[in-house]
Design a protein around this motif. Structure first.
Motif, PDB file in Angstrom:
ATOM      1  N   ILE A 149       0.186  -1.347  -0.200  1.00  0.00           N
ATOM      2  CA  ILE A 149       0.805   0.299   0.290  1.00  0.00           C
ATOM      3  C   ILE A 149       0.712   1.148   0.200  1.00  0.00           C
ATOM      4  CG2 ILE A 149      -1.528   1.645   1.313  1.00  0.00           C
ATOM      5  CD1 ILE A 149      -2.973  -1.086   2.846  1.00  0.00           C
ATOM      6  N   SER A 150       1.481   0.896   0.232  1.00  0.00           N
ATOM      7  CA  SER A 150       2.885   2.727   0.732  1.00  0.00           C
ATOM      8  C   SER A 150       3.470   2.773  -0.518  1.00  0.00           C
ATOM      9  CB  SER A 150       3.661   2.442   2.478  1.00  0.00           C
ATOM     10  OG  SER A 150       5.293   0.868   2.012  1.00  0.00           O
ATOM     11  N   MET A 151       3.649   1.602  -1.239  1.00  0.00           N
ATOM     12  CA  MET A 151       4.703   1.666  -2.231  1.00  0.00           C
ATOM     13  C   MET A 151       3.561   1.902  -3.713  1.00  0.00           C
ATOM     14  SD  MET A 151       6.860  -1.897  -2.262  1.00  0.00           S
ATOM     15  CE  MET A 151       7.273  -1.798  -3.839  1.00  0.00           C
ATOM     16  N   LEU A 152       2.577   2.284  -3.494  1.00  0.00           N
ATOM     17  CA  LEU A 152       1.607   2.821  -4.833  1.00  0.00           C
ATOM     18  C   LEU A 152       2.067   4.293  -5.263  1.00  0.00           C
ATOM     19  CD1 LEU A 152      -1.909   1.734  -2.884  1.00  0.00           C
ATOM     20  CD2 LEU A 152      -0.697   0.567  -5.212  1.00  0.00           C
ATOM     21  N   VAL A 153       1.791   4.650  -6.227  1.00  0.00           N
ATOM     22  CA  VAL A 153       2.269   5.980  -6.458  1.00  0.00           C
ATOM     23  C   VAL A 153       1.713   6.769  -6.235  1.00  0.00           C
ATOM     24  CG1 VAL A 153       1.983   7.859  -8.789  1.00  0.00           C
ATOM     25  CG2 VAL A 153       2.311   5.316  -9.140  1.00  0.00           C
ATOM     26  N   ASN A 154       2.530   8.174  -5.567  1.00  0.00           N
ATOM     27  CA  ASN A 154       1.631   9.393  -5.085  1.00  0.00           C
ATOM     28  C   ASN A 154       2.049  10.057  -5.906  1.00  0.00           C
ATOM     29  OD1 ASN A 154       4.068   9.995  -4.515  1.00  0.00           O
ATOM     30  ND2 ASN A 154       4.768   8.566  -2.519  1.00  0.00           N
ATOM     31  N   VAL A 155       1.564  11.776  -5.556  1.00  0.00           N
ATOM     32  CA  VAL A 155       1.448  12.984  -6.201  1.00  0.00           C
ATOM     33  C   VAL A 155       2.955  13.042  -6.346  1.00  0.00           C
ATOM     34  CG1 VAL A 155       1.483  15.475  -6.305  1.00  0.00           C
ATOM     35  CG2 VAL A 155      -0.567  14.057  -5.058  1.00  0.00           C
ATOM     36  N   SER A 156       4.294  13.433  -5.771  1.00  0.00           N
ATOM     37  CA  SER A 156       5.439  13.860  -6.162  1.00  0.00           C
ATOM     38  C   SER A 156       5.841  12.792  -7.001  1.00  0.00           C
ATOM     39  CB  SER A 156       6.239  13.551  -4.927  1.00  0.00           C
ATOM     40  OG  SER A 156       6.013  12.247  -3.940  1.00  0.00           O
ATOM     41  N   GLU A 157       5.467  11.380  -6.956  1.00  0.00           N
ATOM     42  CA  GLU A 157       5.916  10.597  -8.361  1.00  0.00           C
ATOM     43  C   GLU A 157       4.904  10.934  -9.396  1.00  0.00           C
ATOM     44  OE1 GLU A 157       6.858   6.291  -6.257  1.00  0.00           O
ATOM     45  OE2 GLU A 157       4.516   7.026  -6.428  1.00  0.00           O
ATOM     46  N   VAL A 158       4.352  11.567  -9.367  1.00  0.00           N
ATOM     47  CA  VAL A 158       3.165  11.952 -11.109  1.00  0.00           C
ATOM     48  C   VAL A 158       3.350  13.097 -11.256  1.00  0.00           C
ATOM     49  CG1 VAL A 158       2.015   9.836 -11.062  1.00  0.00           C
ATOM     50  CG2 VAL A 158       1.620  12.324 -10.391  1.00  0.00           C
ATOM     51  N   ALA A 159       4.309  14.577 -10.769  1.00  0.00           N
ATOM     52  CA  ALA A 159       4.447  15.651 -10.835  1.00  0.00           C
ATOM     53  C   ALA A 159       5.016  15.481 -12.021  1.00  0.00           C
ATOM     54  CB  ALA A 159       4.209  16.338  -9.753  1.00  0.00           C
ATOM     55  N   PRO A 160       6.176  14.762 -11.873  1.00  0.00           N
ATOM     56  CA  PRO A 160       7.440  14.878 -12.818  1.00  0.00           C
ATOM     57  C   PRO A 160       6.777  14.868 -14.325  1.00  0.00           C
ATOM     58  CG  PRO A 160       8.331  14.064 -11.363  1.00  0.00           C
ATOM     59  CD  PRO A 160       7.372  14.373 -11.115  1.00  0.00           C
ATOM     60  N   LYS A 469       1.732  -4.629 -15.686  1.00  0.00           N
ATOM     61  CA  LYS A 469       1.681  -4.160 -16.916  1.00  0.00           C
ATOM     62  C   LYS A 469       0.010  -2.937 -16.680  1.00  0.00           C
ATOM     63  CE  LYS A 469      -1.766  -5.837 -19.826  1.00  0.00           C
ATOM     64  NZ  LYS A 469      -2.718  -7.142 -20.165  1.00  0.00           N
ATOM     65  N   CYS A 470      -0.708  -3.361 -14.375  1.00  0.00           N
ATOM     66  CA  CYS A 470      -1.440  -2.363 -14.547  1.00  0.00           C
ATOM     67  C   CYS A 470      -1.124  -0.814 -13.773  1.00  0.00           C
ATOM     68  CB  CYS A 470      -1.862  -2.542 -13.012  1.00  0.00           C
ATOM     69  SG  CYS A 470      -1.131  -2.937 -11.418  1.00  0.00           S
ATOM     70  N   GLY A 471       0.152  -0.990 -13.924  1.00  0.00           N
ATOM     71  CA  GLY A 471       1.516   0.545 -13.372  1.00  0.00           C
ATOM     72  C   GLY A 471       1.014   1.510 -12.283  1.00  0.00           C
ATOM     73  N   VAL A 472       0.551   0.519 -11.137  1.00  0.00           N
ATOM     74  CA  VAL A 472       0.376   1.201 -10.036  1.00  0.00           C
ATOM     75  C   VAL A 472       1.287   1.563  -9.277  1.00  0.00           C
ATOM     76  CG1 VAL A 472      -2.297   0.175  -9.844  1.00  0.00           C
ATOM     77  CG2 VAL A 472      -0.570  -1.156  -8.748  1.00  0.00           C
ATOM     78  N   PHE A 473       2.643   1.393  -9.424  1.00  0.00           N
ATOM     79  CA  PHE A 473       3.623   0.902  -8.438  1.00  0.00           C
ATOM     80  C   PHE A 473       4.367   2.117  -9.491  1.00  0.00           C
ATOM     81  CE2 PHE A 473       1.686  -2.565  -6.855  1.00  0.00           C
ATOM     82  CZ  PHE A 473       1.705  -2.622  -5.366  1.00  0.00           C
ATOM     83  N   GLY A 474       4.406   2.654 -10.782  1.00  0.00           N
ATOM     84  CA  GLY A 474       4.643   3.391 -11.254  1.00  0.00           C
ATOM     85  C   GLY A 474       6.639   2.937 -11.624  1.00  0.00           C
ATOM     86  N   SER A 475       7.571   3.440 -11.299  1.00  0.00           N
ATOM     87  CA  SER A 475       9.213   3.504 -11.146  1.00  0.00           C
ATOM     88  C   SER A 475       9.113   2.119 -10.839  1.00  0.00           C
ATOM     89  CB  SER A 475       9.963   4.733 -11.063  1.00  0.00           C
ATOM     90  OG  SER A 475       9.719   4.789  -9.613  1.00  0.00           O
ATOM     91  N   LYS A 476       8.359   1.761  -9.289  1.00  0.00           N
ATOM     92  CA  LYS A 476       8.441   0.582  -8.484  1.00  0.00           C
ATOM     93  C   LYS A 476       8.367  -1.059  -9.164  1.00  0.00           C
ATOM     94  CE  LYS A 476       7.057   2.713  -4.765  1.00  0.00           C
ATOM     95  NZ  LYS A 476       7.379   4.495  -5.397  1.00  0.00           N
TER      96      LYS A 476
END
Length: 534
Positions: A149-160, A469-476
């Protein structure tokens, strides 16, 4: 500072301290805030390998405190969301939170903390002492779920990503920066990151999913005509039993405060129950019908991105959605999959859908029965997922949530090799003991090495690929697949030797236990004979 502002700040969780006696009888004072933060900050692949009190342990007191720390943080997050979204919630539930005006902090009340701690302790006491399906396994799954749950994409990761698209004029409709970044962060996780009740349900399900497990597969309970199999009609027997026990305890009057905090009204009760039941039952991967439903839901949610994006672009051209954008999307991890798509979503490179064409979309509008629609005897159509963007988002949310539960349940296969070996050996011991007790017809020793490879190929690797595939963890997102592949590679190289050594050690341990049991029986017989002679 207003109370709502304090709640939004999410500062300082519980600030509770507790005495913990470790297995070595050392007494430590544990700060729940610190413990929750440090448990969450553990590297994914090292879950359970960190020093005391973060590491794996068989000491039940320590494990209960570990989970109390995590649940307290997630529960505080949940209650704060209730307070923000419902004007009079804090006034009507003053026994749940304590707001410190001077420290600008929000705490769980002492009454709620005690109720939470005792509930977790009660659940712990209801786990059987199995080799694998034990409370220690539940703790590992729960801590892993919290990390997920803590590894899910957050605002700081999508802002760039948003900044880059804004700078290149790829956003056709101007959107306030803060709003766009928050919206993308929420959409990137299909709403999971904005739903504290769903996240709490995931953690709760991880805790309870194997309560009272007997250390044998469901097939054994069915073959033995166990009363639980009769009660649950041979369907997901152990999982349904765990749900029944966990909720029966939660509905007990002594846990009314905790129940009221999680489910303060009928709407939230239905939602929480639905999520928890869904998540626990999906762990029965031996049930072919349930696995088929799981696959069908995933396929409904994530098939044929290009067709859906084309459909969405058509809508944009017709001016039906002022926020539609045309973007060039790129996966930051799997760069080889980059392609240009048109969609209303800035992260549409990993968006997929069930609409394979306009024809199939029209077919859906006739209420095809299945994942999306069902029908009552009266003929009334029941819509589980609406035929619109919101329905699609909910469908994806549920499909991904189930995926997270499945990953947490077998987290050891996607973590470090030592973690994998620990739980692999425990599973072998559990099945071996069941076989020698006459409850399994097949000796797990036969084909153990190859069967682990089969499990990686047929279940673990596809599971990890879905995460990517689903991408909910972004780069992780690639970390799960990386460790799954590494563990499979190491098992192929070393597994035969490890299996031989494990079989030998387990066999010797079982022999020692049998000899000890025989000696005790002989002693008891001697005592009875002496008493008879006297």
């Amino acid at each position: 500072m207003a109370v709502d502002d304090k709640l939004r700040q999410h500062s300082s969780a519980t600030s509770r301290r507790a005495s913990v006696t470790s297995g070595s009888d050392r007494v430590d004072i544990i700060d729940y805030d610190w413990l929750a933060a440090d448990l969450t900050d553990q590297p994914w692949h090292e879950m359970g390998n960190c020093p005391y009190p973060l590491g794996a342990t068989s000491d039940q007191v320590t494990m209960v405190h570990q989970l109390t720390a995590l649940f307290a943080e997630r529960l505080r997050e949940l209650i704060c969301s209730f307070c923000i979204n419902e004007k009079n919630f804090l006034k009507d539930h003053a026994n749940l939170l304590v707001v410190d005006e001077e420290m600008h902090s929000v705490f769980l009340s002492e009454e709620l903390m005690d109720n939470l701690h005792y509930y977790i302790a009660r659940i712990a006491s209801l786990y059987n002492e199995c080799q694998f399906h034990s409370f220690e396994h539940a703790v590992h799954v729960t801590i892993s779920m919290n990390k997920i749950i803590s590894m899910l994409v957050n605002v700081s990761e999508v802002a760039p990503v948003i900044d880059k698209r804004r700078a290149s004029s790829m956003l056709l409709t101007p959107v306030p920066p803060a709003l766009s970044e928050q919206a993308v962060a929420i959409e990137a996780t299909f709403g999971i990151s904005s739903d504290p009740l769903l996240r709490f349900a995931l953690l709760f399900s991880a805790l309870i999913h194997d309560v009272a497990h007997q250390g044998v597969p469901n097939a054994t309970l069915i073959d033995e005509e166990d009363e639980l199999a009769i009660l649950h009609n041979d369907i997901s027997v152990a999982e349904q039993n765990s749900l029944q026990i966990a909720f029966s305890v939660l509905y007990n009057e002594e846990f009314a405060v905790l129940k009221g905090a999680i489910m303060p009204n009928e709407q939230k009760r239905r939602k929480f129950r639905k999520h928890a039941i869904q998540f626990v039952l999906i762990t029965d991967i031996s049930n072919p019908e349930r696995m088929q439903i799981n696959r069908s839901r995933w396929n409904e949610a994530f098939n044929d991105a290009a067709a859906y994006d084309e459909c969405e672009q058509t809508r944009a051209n017709q001016g039906k959605d002022k926020y539609n954008t045309a973007v060039t999307a790129a996966n930051p991890v799997a760069t080889e999959r980059r392609h240009t798509v048109h969609s209303c979503s800035p992260l549409s490179s990993r968006r997929h859908t069930m609409f394979t064409s306009h024809q199939s979309k029209r077919h859906l509008e006739t209420a095809r029965l299945g994942i999306r629609f069902s029908v009552l005897l009266s003929g009334q159509i029941v819509e589980a997922y609406a035929n619109n963007d919101e329905g699609q988002q909910l469908l994806r949310r549920d499909a991904v949530s189930e995926l997270l539960m499945n990953v947490a349940d077998v987290a050891h296969t996607m973590q470090g090799f030592s973690v994998f070996l620990k739980w692999n050996q425990r599973l072998y011991k559990e099945l071996f003991e069941a076989y020698h007790a006459g409850r399994l017809s097949t000796d797990p020793t036969e084909g153990w090495y190859q069967n682990q490879i089969n499990f990686f190929v047929n279940y673990i690797t596809p599971l990890a690929e879905r995460i990517d595939k689903c991408g909910v963890f972004g780069s992780k997102s690639t970390i799960f697949l990386y460790f799954a592949m590494e563990n499979k590679r190491k098992w192929i190289e070393e597994g035969q030797h490890i299996t031989s050594k494990m079989i030998e050690e387990v066999g010797k341990a079982l022999l020692r236990e049998y000899q000890h049991h025989t000696e005790n029986e002989d002693d008891e017989n001697s005592k009875r004979e002496s008493i008879t002679e006297d």
